[in-house]
Each structure stands twice: as structure tokens, then as C-alpha cells.
Design a protein around this motif. Structure first.
Motif, mmCIF file in Angstrom:
data_model
loop_
_atom_site.group_PDB
_atom_site.id
_atom_site.type_symbol
_atom_site.label_atom_id
_atom_site.label_comp_id
_atom_site.label_asym_id
_atom_site.label_seq_id
_atom_site.Cartn_x
_atom_site.Cartn_y
_atom_site.Cartn_z
ATOM 1 N N MET A 188 -24.821 -9.030 -1.761
ATOM 2 C CA MET A 188 -24.060 -8.693 -2.971
ATOM 3 C C MET A 188 -24.284 -7.236 -3.397
ATOM 4 N N GLN A 189 -25.334 -6.636 -2.823
ATOM 5 C CA GLN A 189 -25.599 -5.230 -3.127
ATOM 6 C C GLN A 189 -24.381 -4.362 -2.789
ATOM 7 N N ARG A 190 -23.761 -4.639 -1.638
ATOM 8 C CA ARG A 190 -22.600 -3.845 -1.216
ATOM 9 C C ARG A 190 -21.430 -4.043 -2.169
ATOM 10 N N PHE A 191 -21.295 -5.270 -2.662
ATOM 11 C CA PHE A 191 -20.210 -5.549 -3.612
ATOM 12 C C PHE A 191 -20.465 -4.789 -4.918
ATOM 13 N N ALA A 192 -21.705 -4.840 -5.386
ATOM 14 C CA ALA A 192 -22.064 -4.123 -6.620
ATOM 15 C C ALA A 192 -21.827 -2.620 -6.456
ATOM 16 N N ASP A 193 -22.236 -2.073 -5.300
ATOM 17 C CA ASP A 193 -22.042 -0.638 -5.043
ATOM 18 C C ASP A 193 -20.550 -0.283 -5.034
ATOM 19 N N LEU A 240 -15.947 2.461 -7.535
ATOM 20 C CA LEU A 240 -14.585 2.445 -8.096
ATOM 21 C C LEU A 240 -14.588 2.982 -9.531
ATOM 22 N N ALA A 241 -15.641 2.640 -10.271
ATOM 23 C CA ALA A 241 -15.742 3.137 -11.651
ATOM 24 C C ALA A 241 -16.042 4.643 -11.660
ATOM 25 N N GLU A 242 -16.950 5.070 -10.787
ATOM 26 C CA GLU A 242 -17.367 6.488 -10.761
ATOM 27 C C GLU A 242 -16.210 7.430 -10.450
ATOM 28 N N ASP A 301 -13.178 7.006 -11.018
ATOM 29 C CA ASP A 301 -12.144 6.889 -12.052
ATOM 30 C C ASP A 301 -10.763 6.619 -11.455
ATOM 31 N N VAL A 302 -10.731 5.740 -10.503
ATOM 32 C CA VAL A 302 -9.454 5.417 -9.879
ATOM 33 C C VAL A 302 -8.544 4.655 -10.852
ATOM 34 N N LEU A 303 -9.152 4.107 -11.905
ATOM 35 C CA LEU A 303 -8.369 3.335 -12.875
ATOM 36 C C LEU A 303 -7.815 4.221 -13.999
ATOM 37 N N GLY A 304 -8.407 5.401 -14.163
ATOM 38 C CA GLY A 304 -7.957 6.305 -15.224
ATOM 39 C C GLY A 304 -8.073 5.696 -16.607
ATOM 40 N N ASP A 305 -9.100 4.918 -16.818
ATOM 41 C CA ASP A 305 -9.256 4.219 -18.103
ATOM 42 C C ASP A 305 -10.750 4.021 -18.353
ATOM 43 N N LYS A 306 -11.245 4.676 -19.408
ATOM 44 C CA LYS A 306 -12.690 4.666 -19.668
ATOM 45 C C LYS A 306 -13.225 3.250 -19.912
ATOM 46 N N ASN A 307 -12.476 2.473 -20.682
ATOM 47 C CA ASN A 307 -12.942 1.112 -20.998
ATOM 48 C C ASN A 307 -13.033 0.240 -19.739
ATOM 49 N N LEU A 308 -12.005 0.357 -18.892
ATOM 50 C CA LEU A 308 -12.030 -0.434 -17.652
ATOM 51 C C LEU A 308 -13.164 0.036 -16.733
ATOM 52 N N ASN A 315 -15.988 1.299 -17.673
ATOM 53 C CA ASN A 315 -17.237 0.763 -18.233
ATOM 54 C C ASN A 315 -17.395 -0.724 -17.919
ATOM 55 N N ALA A 316 -16.282 -1.436 -17.994
ATOM 56 C CA ALA A 316 -16.342 -2.875 -17.690
ATOM 57 C C ALA A 316 -16.686 -3.102 -16.218
ATOM 58 N N LEU A 317 -16.142 -2.255 -15.328
ATOM 59 C CA LEU A 317 -16.485 -2.377 -13.900
ATOM 60 C C LEU A 317 -17.964 -2.067 -13.669
#
Lengths: 309, 56
Positions: free
Chosen positions: A1-6, A11-13, A15-22, A24-26
Motif C-alpha cells: 500500500m506504500q506505492r498507492f499512498a505515494d 498526484l496532490a503534489e 497539482d494535477v487537480l488544480g484545486d487546493k481542497n482536493l 489536501n483531501a488526497l
């Protein structure tokens, strides 16, 4: 699960989502996975859907997929949910999604049918008997099975071109087992089906970092488990899961408290599975272009079978 | 920079060293197909065989 967590953290780092809240949730989801919390199997569908959206869709779809992933939730350690394919457990939309997660050229959506009412009444007993058998007579197999399995989804399998299915597992709902509960089986064979599918899931996890064998998927060979010729990857899977089935049956055969009739059934089935393993192993030895990890894994499978002999 | 270019696929679950998505490589374009393992096939006459049985 380490690879999944990484992966979630990355994905959060970026900023592929362009959304700070999302983002943070990731990150929060990543932290929880890192802390050994167990995500629900449906999270993996959402994760791969997110990757597909990133590769080819707009920001709206990417964010929608991320929200689904974040909302997938967690399961309790050691707890296995039984989710029969009934209107009570799956809405029509959820049932469609379930079929997407499991179906392929080998398994058509129409083969995965809702359970008839008479089967709903008996499936709890059938599953309970198989799970009890695992727990009582095969503690190692039970421990391996429970380390991976989060959900059992009983469905009614329908024949397609003379073929039906026994069970199915999928990376897109990792940790879940789809089982054709409309097949008649003894508790031993149902327990074996569960062991079989959980071993596939174990190998899926390993395969995310390694192909194990480099043969083209267009090349087909005799399968030890299926009537249709399969690519080497399929033979690898079949041979690997057989080693776990054999280890399970061996525990039953050698258990000191196992009833004689069950032991006798296990002896018969064990001989068949050992022959099938040897068939698969021979095909791999003759044709597989193993990676170094693939070679190690198949050697470990062979050692597992030798110990059971 | 596009959204895909931002990603380092080596840090993501599901890509090989060349950046190829390995969860969707075989049997066509639908993700996950090659990782599906239906088992316990039947004879063409539809008679069900036990899981794991070799059907010649």
C-alpha cells in the motif's frame, strides 16, 4: 500500500487537480493509507479512473474522479464484507459499475446476473461454511486470504457460448472477489475458490511493479485451468494460484482435527491440482521469458508445492 | 506544461519504467482486462467443472 499512498501524494503534489481542497483531501487519504488504514476495494476503480481522466479528459472529469476516490472510504482490518448482487446492496448504477470493474473479453457483463431469491436465502450458510472450513482447518491459508480479501460479492453466473465462470478478481476492485454462487460446490471447493481468487489479487499487486514475464500477449499456450488457450501471463497466474490452492488443500489433508470425509475429498482434489500445477509449470519453463522477479515468484510457487508434496 | 507532463509516472501505481500504463496493456483497450481471471471454465456443452479443473 506504500506505492498507492505515494501515488496519491504525488498526484496532490503536482497539482494535477488544480484545486487546493482536493489536493489536501488526497494528501489526507495518502496519510491514512500510509498509516495502514485499508481503503475500500472500490477506491482502486476510482484511482484508475482518475489516471485515465488525467490522460485523456478535461479538468471537470478529473476532479469528479478524484472526488469519488476521496469518498471511497475505508474498511476495518480483518473484516470481510459480503455484498450479494441484489437490489438491496447494489443500485442499478452500482451494478453497472460493478460489471465494468470485472468484465472483459473473457467475462461478459450479461454473465454477471443478480441473485435469485432462493439463492439469497442459502448463500450466507454456504459462505459461512466455506469460511469456517478455512478458519478451522487451514490457518495459514486463512491468514493469507484474510490479509487480502475485503469483500465477497456473490452473483449468479450465466453461461455464455457454453462457458460459465467460477470466480473473478480484478485490479479495478482490488481485494474483492466476485463469486458465482449459483454453482453447486462443496464447502471445500468454495473455500478453494476463495483462496484461488485472493491469490490472483496478491499477484495483481506484484504485477503493478513488474511484468513477471515478457512474452507477447498475442502468443497463446495450453492453460492448466481453462479450456481456452491463454497468454503466458494467464498461465503464470494460473500456476501461481494453483500453488496457493495446493498449500490450502495440503493443510486440510494434514489437519489432525479434520473429519475423514473432508480429508478424503481434499486428497482427491489435491492430486488434480498438483497435476494442473505441474502442467502450468512445464509450459512456463518451456516458454516463459521471465523477469528476475517473475523467476523468483514462480520458484517460490514451486517450493510451496514441493513442501506440500 | 500539460496535466500529463506534470506527472512522474515512476511515482504512480500502474505504470512501468517507460511510463506505459501496465494495468491496461493487454486484450484491447479496456483497462483491467488482462488482470481479470475468470476460472473454472466449462465444457462447450455447458457442464460445469469444479474450479481449477483442467478441461482437455
Amino acid at each position: 500500500m506504500q506505492r498507492f499512498a505515494d501515488s496519491l501524494a504525488h498526484l496532490a503534489e503536482v497539482d494535477v487537480l488544480g484545486d487546493k481542497n482536493l489536493n489536501n483531501a488526497l494528501k489526507e487519504l495518502s496519510n491514512r493509507v500510509n498509516a495502514s488504514e485499508i481503503v475500500a476495494p472500490v477506491a482502486f476503480h476510482s484511482y484508475f479512473k482518475l489516471l485515465r481522466a488525467i490522460q485523456g479528459s478535461g479538468l471537470r472529469q478529473i476532479r469528479a474522479a478524484a472526488r469519488k476516490l476521496i469518498a471511497a472510504g475505508f474498511v476495518k482490518p480483518g473484516k470481510i464484507k459480503v455484498l450479494p448482487l441484489t437490489p438491496d446492496c447494489f443500485s442499478p448504477a452500482e451494478a453497472r459499475l460493478l460489471r465494468q470493474q470485472f468484465c472483459s473479453e473473457s467475462l461478459k457483463g450479461q454473465q454477471v446476473a443478480r441473485l435469485p431469491a432462493n439463492k439469497i436465502e442459502t448463500l450466507e450458510d454456504e459462505l459461512a461454511n466455506a469460511l469456517r472450513l478455512l478458519e478451522l482447518y487451514a490457518p495459514q491459508a486463512n491468514s493469507d486470504f484474510r490479509a487480502i480479501t475485503r469483500e465477497i460479492i456473490p452473483v449468479c453466473g450465466r453461461s455464455h457460448k457454453g462457458m460459465t465462470f467460477d470466480g473473478c478478481s480484478s485490479l479495478e476492485r482490488w481485494g474483492a472477489i466476485l463469486v458465482n454462487i449459483c454453482r453447486k460446490r462443496t464447502p471445500l471447493v468454495l473455500a478453494e475458490t476463495l483462496v484461488h481468487e485472493s491469490a490472483h489479487s496478491l499477484l495483481f499487486a506484484v504485477q503493478l511493479d513488474d511484468y513477471l514475464a515478457l512474452n507477447p500477449s498475442t502468443d497463446r499456450y495450453h492453460s492448466p485451468l481453462r479450456i481456452d488457450p491463454r497468454p503466458i501471463d494467464g498461465i503464470f497466474h494460473a500456476t501461481f494460484v494453483l500453488s496457493y490452492m495446493i498449500a490450502f488443500l495440503n493443510e486440510v489433508v494434514n489437519g489432525s482435527t479434520v473429519p475423514d470425509s473432508l480429508k478424503q475429498e481434499a486428497v482427491t482434489v489435491l492430486a488434480e491440482r498438483t497435476k494442473a500445477f505441474n502442467d502450468g509449470y512445464d509450459v512456463l519453463q518451456a516458454h516463459a521469458r521471465f523477469t528476475s522477479t517473475g523467476r523468483k515468484i514462480i520458484d517460490m510457487a514451486q517450493a510451496r508445492v514441493s513442501q506440500a508434496a | 506544461m500539460t496535466k500529463t507532463e506534470k506527472l512522474d509516472t515512476s511515482k504512480l501505481l500502474g505504470f512501468d519504467n517507460s511510463g506505459k500504463a501496465i494495468w491496461s496493456v493487454a486484450d484491447g483497450d479496456v483497462a483491467g482486462q488482462d488482470v481479470l481471471k475468470p476460472s473454472g471454465a466449462t465444457k462447450p456443452d455447458g457442464a460445469v467443472k469444479p474450479a481449477g479443473t483442467v478441461i482437455k
